[in-house]
Design an enzyme around this catalytic site. Structure first.
Site, short mmCIF file in Angstrom:
data_model
loop_
_atom_site.label_atom_id
_atom_site.label_comp_id
_atom_site.label_asym_id
_atom_site.label_seq_id
_atom_site.Cartn_x
_atom_site.Cartn_y
_atom_site.Cartn_z
N LYS A 46 39.89 9.95 10.00
CA LYS A 46 40.58 11.01 10.77
C LYS A 46 40.92 10.63 12.22
O LYS A 46 41.06 11.49 13.08
CB LYS A 46 39.79 12.33 10.76
CG LYS A 46 39.29 12.80 9.43
CD LYS A 46 40.18 12.48 8.26
CE LYS A 46 41.44 13.29 8.19
NZ LYS A 46 42.30 12.78 7.06
N GLY A 48 43.61 8.57 13.06
CA GLY A 48 45.00 8.13 13.24
C GLY A 48 45.37 6.93 12.38
O GLY A 48 46.36 6.24 12.65
N THR A 50 46.63 6.72 9.30
CA THR A 50 47.91 6.81 8.60
C THR A 50 49.06 6.62 9.60
O THR A 50 50.06 5.97 9.29
CB THR A 50 48.03 8.19 7.92
OG1 THR A 50 46.78 8.50 7.31
CG2 THR A 50 49.13 8.21 6.87
N HIS A 106 37.70 1.81 6.49
CA HIS A 106 36.86 2.67 7.33
C HIS A 106 35.46 2.07 7.45
O HIS A 106 34.54 2.74 7.93
CB HIS A 106 36.72 4.07 6.73
CG HIS A 106 37.95 4.90 6.74
ND1 HIS A 106 38.80 4.99 7.82
CD2 HIS A 106 38.47 5.75 5.81
CE1 HIS A 106 39.78 5.83 7.53
NE2 HIS A 106 39.62 6.30 6.32
N SER A 136 38.76 17.56 12.32
CA SER A 136 39.71 17.03 11.36
C SER A 136 38.99 16.62 10.07
O SER A 136 39.48 16.86 8.95
CB SER A 136 40.43 15.83 11.98
OG SER A 136 41.39 15.30 11.09
P1 A3P Z 1 44.32 16.50 12.35
O1 A3P Z 1 43.50 16.85 11.17
O2 A3P Z 1 43.59 16.75 13.64
O3 A3P Z 1 45.67 17.15 12.35
P2 A3P Z 1 43.76 9.64 9.35
O4 A3P Z 1 45.12 9.17 9.03
O5 A3P Z 1 42.90 8.64 10.03
O6 A3P Z 1 43.10 10.27 8.17
O7 A3P Z 1 43.90 10.77 10.45
C1 A3P Z 1 44.46 12.01 10.17
C2 A3P Z 1 44.68 12.76 11.45
O8 A3P Z 1 45.77 12.15 12.16
C3 A3P Z 1 45.07 14.21 11.22
O9 A3P Z 1 44.59 14.94 12.34
C4 A3P Z 1 46.59 14.09 11.20
O10 A3P Z 1 47.26 15.30 11.41
C5 A3P Z 1 46.80 13.11 12.33
N1 A3P Z 1 48.11 12.44 12.29
C6 A3P Z 1 48.69 11.82 11.25
N2 A3P Z 1 49.92 11.36 11.57
C7 A3P Z 1 50.12 11.69 12.86
C8 A3P Z 1 51.20 11.51 13.78
N3 A3P Z 1 52.33 10.90 13.41
N4 A3P Z 1 51.07 12.00 15.03
C9 A3P Z 1 49.92 12.63 15.40
N5 A3P Z 1 48.88 12.84 14.59
C10 A3P Z 1 48.96 12.38 13.33
C1 EST Z 2 39.05 9.06 2.38
C2 EST Z 2 39.46 8.67 3.64
C3 EST Z 2 40.77 8.28 3.82
O1 EST Z 2 41.19 7.89 5.03
C4 EST Z 2 41.66 8.25 2.77
C5 EST Z 2 41.23 8.60 1.50
C6 EST Z 2 42.15 8.40 0.36
C7 EST Z 2 41.36 8.23 -0.92
C8 EST Z 2 40.52 9.43 -1.08
C9 EST Z 2 39.41 9.46 -0.03
C10 EST Z 2 39.92 9.07 1.32
C11 EST Z 2 38.79 10.84 -0.07
C12 EST Z 2 38.20 11.16 -1.45
C13 EST Z 2 39.25 10.97 -2.52
C14 EST Z 2 39.81 9.57 -2.41
C15 EST Z 2 40.58 9.37 -3.69
C16 EST Z 2 39.83 10.19 -4.72
C17 EST Z 2 38.76 10.93 -3.96
O2 EST Z 2 38.57 12.19 -4.51
C18 EST Z 2 40.28 12.08 -2.41
#
Ligand code: A3P
Ligand code: EST
Length: 289
Positions: A46, A48, A50, A106, A136
């Site tokens: 969570k 950033g 993605t 991670h 988040s």
């Molecule tokens: P929130 O849940 O606070 O909205 P990750 O990709 O590590 O799982 O992180 C997800 C977090 O990054 C989420 O935060 C998501 O909304 C935020 N996020 C994803 N893309 C983003 C972007 N282009 N700009 C700002 N925040 C972004």
């Molecule tokens: C956990 C963290 C993350 O950054 C991405 C993902 C994608 C894959 C996910 C997992 C996760 C959370 C748990 C799941 C998994 C695939 C199946 C499982 O249920 C959603």
């Protein structure tokens, strides 16, 4: 729904708790072989991941959105330790992928595969402040059934502070990756800086990747990686991913700084601040909160 993935308990790999079914593929993760042309994107969940994955993918494709739309971001940037029933194991995918590869992880420093230490390759680490990550992560636990039940927000916050969540303690993760940043080739970024000035942070990424792009391409990438653009893009917003219920909470939730203020009570905040002071006493790493 495959019940094997419905709220399975976390399991330990070394000292780190991990999503239950991921532990079954741990041997392949440990044996994974990095290459010198790999680019690893590492984060605590969570923070950033993605977002930076999409930026890197578009830089490598010189802003060619058509190319980037050919597959979802979680396929283009495989998640090293991801595995389980109904999801292809990333180690298998990575071993067949074209080079250069961009890989997401991670994993905490203590459980990295041996090859991480043996090979020299580029790594981008993104860190986000502990309180916004907690919020988040709570919403992510609620919507992604591969995690144990998060319980109430208060219960989840306690588990998070104890490090009893997937990928362990936030503080251990950010501090130890910070510690090794000079020993390995690591660009250490902050989510808050990316929000404040995405262009400046993207320039850092470009320099680190030793790539050059035109202003026009830069502009295009900035547009395609804005929160709204990624939230609306099915290739980025995980809407095609199994085992997630976006009606509970969307993957692209808010994308802001300081949402913790809408969740922490005064007493949770006091308790957290005290905990934070202790956890971060032995590091020069600082965050904006
Ligand atoms: P929130 O849940 O606070 O909205 P990750 O990709 O590590 O799982 O992180 C997800 C977090 O990054 C989420 O935060 C998501 O909304 C935020 N996020 C994803 N893309 C983003 C972007 N282009 N700009 C700002 N925040 C972004
Ligand atoms: C956990 C963290 C993350 O950054 C991405 C993902 C994608 C894959 C996910 C997992 C996760 C959370 C748990 C799941 C998994 C695939 C199946 C499982 O249920 C959603």
């Amino acid at each position: 729904m495959d019940t094997a993935f419905y709220r399975p308990p976390l399991r330990l790999v070394g000292s780190m708790p991990i999503i239950g079914p991921f532990a079954d593929n741990w041997e392949n993760v440990e044996q994974f072989q990095f290459r010198e042309d790999d680019l690893l994107i590492s984060t605590y969940p969570k923070s950033g991941t993605t977002w930076v994955s999409k930026i890197v993918d578009l830089i490598l494709n010189k802003g060619d959105m058509e190319e980037s739309q050919k597959a979802a971001i979680f396929e283009r940037v495989p998640f090293l330790e991801c595995s389980g029933p109904g999801v292809p194991s990333a180690t298998e995918i990575l071993n067949k992928l074209d080079f250069p590869r961009v890989i997401k992880t991670h994993l905490a420093v203590e459980v990295l595969p041996q090859s991480f230490w043996d090979k020299k390759f580029k790594i981008i680490y993104v860190a986000r402040n502990a309180k916004d990550v907690a919020v988040s992560y709570y919403h992510f636990y609620r919507m992604a059934y591969g995690h144990p039940d998060p319980g109430t927000w208060d219960e989840f916050l306690n588990s998070y502070m104890e490090g009893n969540v997937a990928f362990g303690r936030w503080s251990t993760h950010v501090k130890n990756w910070w510690k090794i940043r000079q020993q390995k080739d690591i660009l250490y970024l902050f989510y808050e800086d990316m929000l404040e000035d995405p262009r400046r942070e993207m320039e850092k990424v470009l320099k680190f990747m030793e790539r050059e792009i035109s202003d026009e391409v830069m502009e295009k990438i900035l547009n395609h990686t804005s929160f709204q653009a990624m939230k609306n893009n099915p290739m980025d917003n995980y809407s095609t991913f199994p085992f997630m219920d976006h009606s509970i909470s969307p993957f692209m939730r808010k994308g802001i700084f300081g949402d913790w203020k809408n969740h922490f009570t005064v007493s949770q905040n006091e308790k957290f601040d005290e905990y934070y002071r202790q956890e971060m006493a032995d590091t020069d790493l600082t965050f904006r909160m």
